[in-house]
Design a protein around this motif. Structure first.
Motif, PDB file in Angstrom:
ATOM      1  N   GLY A  83       0.778  -1.230   0.000  1.00  0.00           N
ATOM      2  CA  GLY A  83       0.000   0.000   0.000  1.00  0.00           C
ATOM      3  C   GLY A  83       0.806   1.275   0.000  1.00  0.00           C
ATOM      4  N   LYS A  84       2.107   1.195  -0.279  1.00  0.00           N
ATOM      5  CA  LYS A  84       2.917   2.409  -0.257  1.00  0.00           C
ATOM      6  C   LYS A  84       4.026   2.296  -1.297  1.00  0.00           C
ATOM      7  CE  LYS A  84       5.828   0.598   3.501  1.00  0.00           C
ATOM      8  NZ  LYS A  84       6.243   0.777   4.914  1.00  0.00           N
ATOM      9  N   PRO A  85       4.673   3.411  -1.632  1.00  0.00           N
ATOM     10  CA  PRO A  85       5.767   3.351  -2.609  1.00  0.00           C
ATOM     11  C   PRO A  85       6.840   2.356  -2.171  1.00  0.00           C
ATOM     12  CG  PRO A  85       5.153   5.621  -2.200  1.00  0.00           C
ATOM     13  CD  PRO A  85       4.393   4.792  -1.200  1.00  0.00           C
ATOM     14  N   THR A  86       7.471   1.755  -3.162  1.00  0.00           N
ATOM     15  CA  THR A  86       8.418   0.688  -2.863  1.00  0.00           C
ATOM     16  C   THR A  86       9.797   0.982  -3.435  1.00  0.00           C
ATOM     17  OG1 THR A  86       8.894  -1.649  -3.233  1.00  0.00           O
ATOM     18  CG2 THR A  86       7.635  -0.555  -4.926  1.00  0.00           C
ATOM     19  N   LYS A  87      10.810   0.495  -2.777  1.00  0.00           N
ATOM     20  CA  LYS A  87      12.184   0.678  -3.263  1.00  0.00           C
ATOM     21  C   LYS A  87      12.434  -0.087  -4.551  1.00  0.00           C
ATOM     22  CE  LYS A  87      14.323  -3.148  -0.689  1.00  0.00           C
ATOM     23  NZ  LYS A  87      15.372  -3.529   0.283  1.00  0.00           N
ATOM     24  N   TRP A  88      11.617  -1.099  -4.837  1.00  0.00           N
ATOM     25  CA  TRP A  88      11.843  -1.904  -6.036  1.00  0.00           C
ATOM     26  C   TRP A  88      11.312  -1.234  -7.300  1.00  0.00           C
ATOM     27  CZ3 TRP A  88       9.964  -4.460  -1.525  1.00  0.00           C
ATOM     28  CH2 TRP A  88      10.949  -5.185  -0.847  1.00  0.00           C
ATOM     29  N   ASN A  89      10.522  -0.178  -7.150  1.00  0.00           N
ATOM     30  CA  ASN A  89       9.994   0.533  -8.314  1.00  0.00           C
ATOM     31  C   ASN A  89       9.887   2.013  -7.970  1.00  0.00           C
ATOM     32  OD1 ASN A  89       8.652   1.565 -10.505  1.00  0.00           O
ATOM     33  ND2 ASN A  89       6.742   0.474 -10.135  1.00  0.00           N
ATOM     34  N   THR A  90      10.831   2.785  -8.444  1.00  0.00           N
ATOM     35  CA  THR A  90      10.833   4.231  -8.192  1.00  0.00           C
ATOM     36  C   THR A  90      10.341   5.010  -9.404  1.00  0.00           C
ATOM     37  OG1 THR A  90      13.149   4.401  -8.913  1.00  0.00           O
ATOM     38  CG2 THR A  90      12.744   4.010  -6.557  1.00  0.00           C
ATOM     39  N   HIS A  91       9.736   4.307 -10.362  1.00  0.00           N
ATOM     40  CA  HIS A  91       9.359   4.929 -11.630  1.00  0.00           C
ATOM     41  C   HIS A  91       7.859   5.106 -11.820  1.00  0.00           C
ATOM     42  CE1 HIS A  91      13.534   4.310 -12.823  1.00  0.00           C
ATOM     43  NE2 HIS A  91      13.423   3.077 -12.356  1.00  0.00           N
ATOM     44  N   ALA A  92       7.041   4.409 -11.058  1.00  0.00           N
ATOM     45  CA  ALA A  92       5.586   4.477 -11.201  1.00  0.00           C
ATOM     46  C   ALA A  92       4.959   4.012  -9.889  1.00  0.00           C
ATOM     47  CB  ALA A  92       5.118   3.585 -12.361  1.00  0.00           C
ATOM     48  N   PRO A  93       3.710   4.423  -9.609  1.00  0.00           N
ATOM     49  CA  PRO A  93       3.074   4.061  -8.330  1.00  0.00           C
ATOM     50  C   PRO A  93       2.526   2.636  -8.309  1.00  0.00           C
ATOM     51  CG  PRO A  93       1.580   5.421  -9.613  1.00  0.00           C
ATOM     52  CD  PRO A  93       2.873   5.360 -10.391  1.00  0.00           C
ATOM     53  N   MET A  94       3.386   1.674  -8.600  1.00  0.00           N
ATOM     54  CA  MET A  94       3.023   0.257  -8.583  1.00  0.00           C
ATOM     55  C   MET A  94       3.871  -0.447  -7.542  1.00  0.00           C
ATOM     56  SD  MET A  94       1.420  -2.495  -9.861  1.00  0.00           S
ATOM     57  CE  MET A  94       0.756  -2.096 -11.479  1.00  0.00           C
ATOM     58  N   SER A  95       3.212  -0.984  -6.508  1.00  0.00           N
ATOM     59  CA  SER A  95       3.919  -1.655  -5.424  1.00  0.00           C
ATOM     60  C   SER A  95       3.400  -3.076  -5.278  1.00  0.00           C
ATOM     61  CB  SER A  95       3.721  -0.899  -4.103  1.00  0.00           C
ATOM     62  OG  SER A  95       4.172   0.433  -4.206  1.00  0.00           O
ATOM     63  N   LEU A  96       4.212  -4.050  -5.646  1.00  0.00           N
ATOM     64  CA  LEU A  96       3.856  -5.468  -5.486  1.00  0.00           C
ATOM     65  C   LEU A  96       2.500  -5.772  -6.094  1.00  0.00           C
ATOM     66  CD1 LEU A  96       5.207  -6.004  -1.849  1.00  0.00           C
ATOM     67  CD2 LEU A  96       6.400  -6.291  -4.036  1.00  0.00           C
ATOM     68  N   MET A  97       2.280  -5.257  -7.306  1.00  0.00           N
ATOM     69  CA  MET A  97       1.098  -5.458  -8.143  1.00  0.00           C
ATOM     70  C   MET A  97      -0.087  -4.564  -7.776  1.00  0.00           C
ATOM     71  SD  MET A  97       1.806  -7.537 -10.634  1.00  0.00           S
ATOM     72  CE  MET A  97       3.469  -6.864 -10.690  1.00  0.00           C
ATOM     73  N   TRP A  98       0.036  -3.722  -6.764  1.00  0.00           N
ATOM     74  CA  TRP A  98      -1.038  -2.795  -6.390  1.00  0.00           C
ATOM     75  C   TRP A  98      -0.637  -1.381  -6.808  1.00  0.00           C
ATOM     76  CZ3 TRP A  98      -5.447  -4.506  -3.643  1.00  0.00           C
ATOM     77  CH2 TRP A  98      -5.368  -5.808  -3.089  1.00  0.00           C
ATOM     78  N   GLU A  99      -1.556  -0.642  -7.409  1.00  0.00           N
ATOM     79  CA  GLU A  99      -1.350   0.780  -7.643  1.00  0.00           C
ATOM     80  C   GLU A  99      -1.649   1.516  -6.342  1.00  0.00           C
ATOM     81  OE1 GLU A  99      -3.209   4.454 -10.335  1.00  0.00           O
ATOM     82  OE2 GLU A  99      -3.496   2.372 -10.990  1.00  0.00           O
ATOM     83  N   ASN A 100      -0.726   2.363  -5.910  1.00  0.00           N
ATOM     84  CA  ASN A 100      -0.964   3.106  -4.671  1.00  0.00           C
ATOM     85  C   ASN A 100      -1.080   4.598  -4.957  1.00  0.00           C
ATOM     86  OD1 ASN A 100       1.747   4.565  -3.960  1.00  0.00           O
ATOM     87  ND2 ASN A 100       2.355   2.483  -4.563  1.00  0.00           N
ATOM     88  N   ASN A 101      -1.796   5.296  -4.081  1.00  0.00           N
ATOM     89  CA  ASN A 101      -2.117   6.711  -4.291  1.00  0.00           C
ATOM     90  C   ASN A 101      -1.290   7.627  -3.389  1.00  0.00           C
ATOM     91  OD1 ASN A 101      -3.666   8.765  -5.589  1.00  0.00           O
ATOM     92  ND2 ASN A 101      -4.933   8.964  -3.757  1.00  0.00           N
TER      93      ASN A 101
END
Length: 408
Positions: free
Chosen positions: A295-313
């Motif tokens: 449910g929050k931004p992730t270190k594995w993807n700093t390019h788009a709001p996608m965290s472990l298959m969930w889009e987060n706001n």
């Protein structure tokens, strides 16, 4: 001072849905509220605004429905077309979040075998022997967290662009079809890189499927069997399946990229457990720390709001929704939505005729349909646009509209 203690006790905040978990539908199911006054008083929602959200949803897909749970009460459940509580359609990319959660459970269960968890580099003989020898040596740097956040550098399907630093910076052309079709696993494992692992984001369904192969190798179980044992049975789902038929072809494995087929009220059970940090009654079915990462931004993807298959706001790109909202859309207009700060979950049921075809799932379904949506055509986005409402746009707008129905 002797009068102060009872006053403080009286104003203590209620624990809304914290200790409530619904029975299976076969045993009574969700507790419900029907009356507008009761919905406002108990769930803090404006029924009129929920009806407006439903009317909008009917413009986004041929079939579907809208279901809302707040404070543990199923306060809204309406359908259109083939949408029905007894329908079990294939939900396209909504299945990606089920893949993610399955992997999260597997990482905890098999921690000794994969001690580095999401930081594990998986393109090797230990975790992905199916990928050996590597078709590109750069893939040896891909981590499981990158696969589940679509930042592994794998080429997105169709013409999905490559995002770098939040900007669609690289135009990607569709991947040419191989002269000899690859099997299900190899088709994902041989997806070419468009950038170095971690160097950008592109929506590639091959990424979660590769993660599901890792899970299969770790547990020795097919992913749908794993989910049935770890989630479906403890939560009391009705009949369900992972849709594996693609035309005349039946896939050998559950596709990690999507197509779980679940009853609408069972999607809610899954979301309700996610809302409660993986708990179901007195059982911790899903690791709470894994859900926190979703449910929050992730270190594995700093390019788009996608965290472990969930889009987060978290960045507020949905201006009309809380920043802690996280959700996933699926082809045909489906959406699964969790908003912790509002103690609310939402299921946007959608889809077309093909997604409701029992041949796709192998499940027998018997419920009435009046034919009212035959020949349906998608509505335009607005009077100023000649394009239809897109899958992602429709789900995001529902997040905002249902959030706006909160009145407490």
């Amino acid at each position: 001072m002797r009068f102060l203690i009872p006053v403080l006790l009286c104003i203590a905040a209620p624990v809304f849905g914290e200790d409530y978990f619904p029975k299976p539908d076969s045993a009574g199911g969700w507790r419900t509220l029907k009356d507008a006054a009761a919905i406002r008083k108990t769930a803090g929602l404006d029924l009129r605004r929920l009806d407006q959200a439903f009317d909008y949803a009917t413009r986004t897909s041929q079939h579907g429905g809208l279901l809302v749970v707040r404070h543990g009460w199923l306060v809204y459940e309406r359908y259109y077309g083939r949408g029905n509580r007894e329908a079990i359609p294939a939900t396209a990319s909504v299945g990606k979040v089920y893949t993610s959660i399955a992997v999260g459970m597997g990482l905890t269960e098999k921690k000794a075998a994969i001690p580095d968890g999401l930081d594990t580099k998986v393109f090797n003989s230990k975790y992905l022997p199916q990928a050996m020898p590597l078709d590109d040596p750069a893939k040896a740097e891909i981590t499981l967290g990158q696969l589940l956040s679509m930042s592994a550098g794998l080429h997105g399907e169709g013409s999905n662009p490559g995002f770098i630093g939040g900007v669609p910076s690289v135009k990607l052309n569709p991947i040419p079809r191989p002269a000899t079709p690859l099997d299900q696993d190899l088709a994902a494992l041989r997806t070419p890189l468009w950038t170095q692992p971690g160097g950008g984001y592109s929506y590639a369904s091959s990424s979660p499927h590769i993660a599901s192969i890792v899970l299969r190798n770790l547990t020795g179980m097919e992913m749908d069997d794993y989910l049935d044992k770890r989630l479906a049975k403890p939560m009391g789902w009705g009949q369900w399946a992972w849709a594996k038929r693609r035309g005349d072809v039946v896939l050998p494995h559950a596709a990690g990229g999507g197509d779980i087929a679940l009853r609408s009220t069972d999607h809610l059970r899954f979301l309700y457990s996610v809302l409660h940090k993986g708990r179901w009654g007195n059982q911790q079915l899903i690791p709470a720390d894994y859900i926190a990462l979703c449910g929050k931004p992730t270190k594995w993807n700093t390019h788009a709001p996608m965290s472990l298959m969930w889009e987060n706001n978290a960045d507020g790109h949905l201006a009309g929704a809380p920043k802690d909202a996280f959700f996933k859309s699926g082809g045909g207009g489906y959406g699964v939505i969790v908003i912790p700060s509002l103690d609310m979950i939402i299921y946007k049921m959608s889809g077309d005729d093909s997604q409701y075809d029992p041949a796709r799932t192998g499940l027998k379904q018997d419920y009435p349909y009046d034919g009212s949506r035959e020949g349906w055509t998608p509505a335009l986005r607005s009077q100023f646009s000649d394009g239809p409402i897109g899958t992602d746009d429709g789900v995001r707008r529902i997040v905002e509209m249902v959030s706006a129905a909160v009145v407490d």
